[in-house]
Design a protein around this motif. Structure first.
Motif, PDB file in Angstrom:
ATOM      1  N   THR A 209       6.028  -2.651   2.064  1.00 21.88           N
ATOM      2  CA  THR A 209       4.832  -1.823   2.002  1.00 21.88           C
ATOM      3  C   THR A 209       4.038  -1.919   3.305  1.00 21.88           C
ATOM      4  O   THR A 209       3.877  -3.000   3.873  1.00 21.88           O
TER       5      THR A 209
ATOM      6  N   LEU B  95      -1.682   6.061   2.392  1.00 19.86           N
ATOM      7  CA  LEU B  95      -1.423   7.464   2.095  1.00 19.86           C
ATOM      8  C   LEU B  95      -1.090   7.686   0.625  1.00 19.86           C
ATOM      9  O   LEU B  95      -0.355   6.901   0.024  1.00 19.86           O
ATOM     10  N   ASN B  96      -1.583   8.783   0.048  1.00 15.56           N
ATOM     11  CA  ASN B  96      -1.047   9.248  -1.227  1.00 15.56           C
ATOM     12  C   ASN B  96       0.094  10.221  -0.941  1.00 15.56           C
ATOM     13  O   ASN B  96       0.411  10.530   0.216  1.00 15.56           O
ATOM     14  N   GLU B  97       0.732  10.717  -1.979  1.00 10.44           N
ATOM     15  CA  GLU B  97       1.910  11.566  -1.781  1.00 10.44           C
ATOM     16  C   GLU B  97       1.561  12.885  -1.097  1.00 10.44           C
ATOM     17  O   GLU B  97       2.358  13.419  -0.325  1.00 10.44           O
TER      18      GLU B  97
ATOM     19  N   ARG C 269       1.088  12.042   2.630  1.00  9.89           N
ATOM     20  CA  ARG C 269       2.382  11.675   3.212  1.00  9.89           C
ATOM     21  C   ARG C 269       3.243  12.913   3.432  1.00  9.89           C
ATOM     22  O   ARG C 269       3.850  13.096   4.495  1.00  9.89           O
TER      23      ARG C 269
END
Length: 218
Positions: A7, A184-186, A189
């Motif tokens: 991560t 970041l969220n999806e 990203r």
């Protein structure tokens, strides 16, 4: 050489029964990343790149472990580990050294600017085996080097999408994978990676997403 992403900013490289870990920070699975490690490279002092307590514990538990870091980080780790500096080594930009069969070259010197009121700290980018380049928190481009595998800081408080794309274009590595993506969220990203994938391809770079704990051969 096997590359495993953790991560955020941490990666683990393995070859010939040697393990090299770069930037085991507080946002990463430091215990898993450091398990059995022989060498650790740290780009700079921020907590998302070095979990000081975890690295000190690893130094105490593993007498074979060596750590390389900018001088301020190296001094802090050596003091806390009671190591006297014997297995903690200060790195300057423009240097070369061997880490258990991994050939390391260092580049850069300072962290990217976040804001004029936030101090700029030392930052070292590492090139491993003339192959994998981890820039830390900077867009420093190794001079005179054909990088084969680029680790791209996809998102940071100090960057914008255009700068990420320009970094990929400037290095022109055949392969690129993400780091520094823990915030970041999806949706975010997908937006950044779409630009990096599309524009990078025009300049010969194939970008591929790696999720935490994914591994590739590089």
């Amino acid at each position: 050489m096997k590359l495993t992403k953790f991560t955020h900013a941490c990666v683990r490289l393995e070859k010939d029964n040697q393990v090299l870990v770069i930037d085991p920070g507080a946002y990463s699975e430091t215990g898993e990343a450091l398990a059995g490690a022989n060498f650790v490279l740290i780009t700079h002092e921020h907590a998302d790149h070095v979990d000081v307590d975890a690295v000190v514990e690893a130094l105490r538990d593993n007498p074979e472990l060596h750590v390389h870091a900018p001088s301020g980080v190296a001094s802090q780790l050596a003091d806390k580990a009671g190591d006297g500096g014997g297995r903690v080594h200060a790195v300057e930009p423009g240097s070369s050294f061997d880490a258990g069969g991994f050939a390391i070259r260092s580049f850069g010197g300072q962290h990217a600017l976040i804001h004029p009121q936030i101090p700029v700290v030392a930052n070292i980018g590492y090139l491993v085996d003339e192959n994998v380049f981890h820039p830390g928190d900077s867009f420093v481009v190794p001079d005179g080097i054909d990088v084969k595998t680029l680790l791209v800081p996809i998102h940071a408080p100090w960057s914008k999408v255009g700068e990420v794309v320009d970094f990929v274009i400037s290095v022109r590595a055949p392969k690129a994978y993400p780091v520094h993506d823990g915030l970041l969220n999806e949706l975010g990203r997908g937006l950044v990676e779409a630009h990096v994938t599309r524009i990078g391809a025009k300049y010969g770079t194939t970008y591929a997403r790696l999720s935490p704990m994914d591994s590739v051969e590089v």
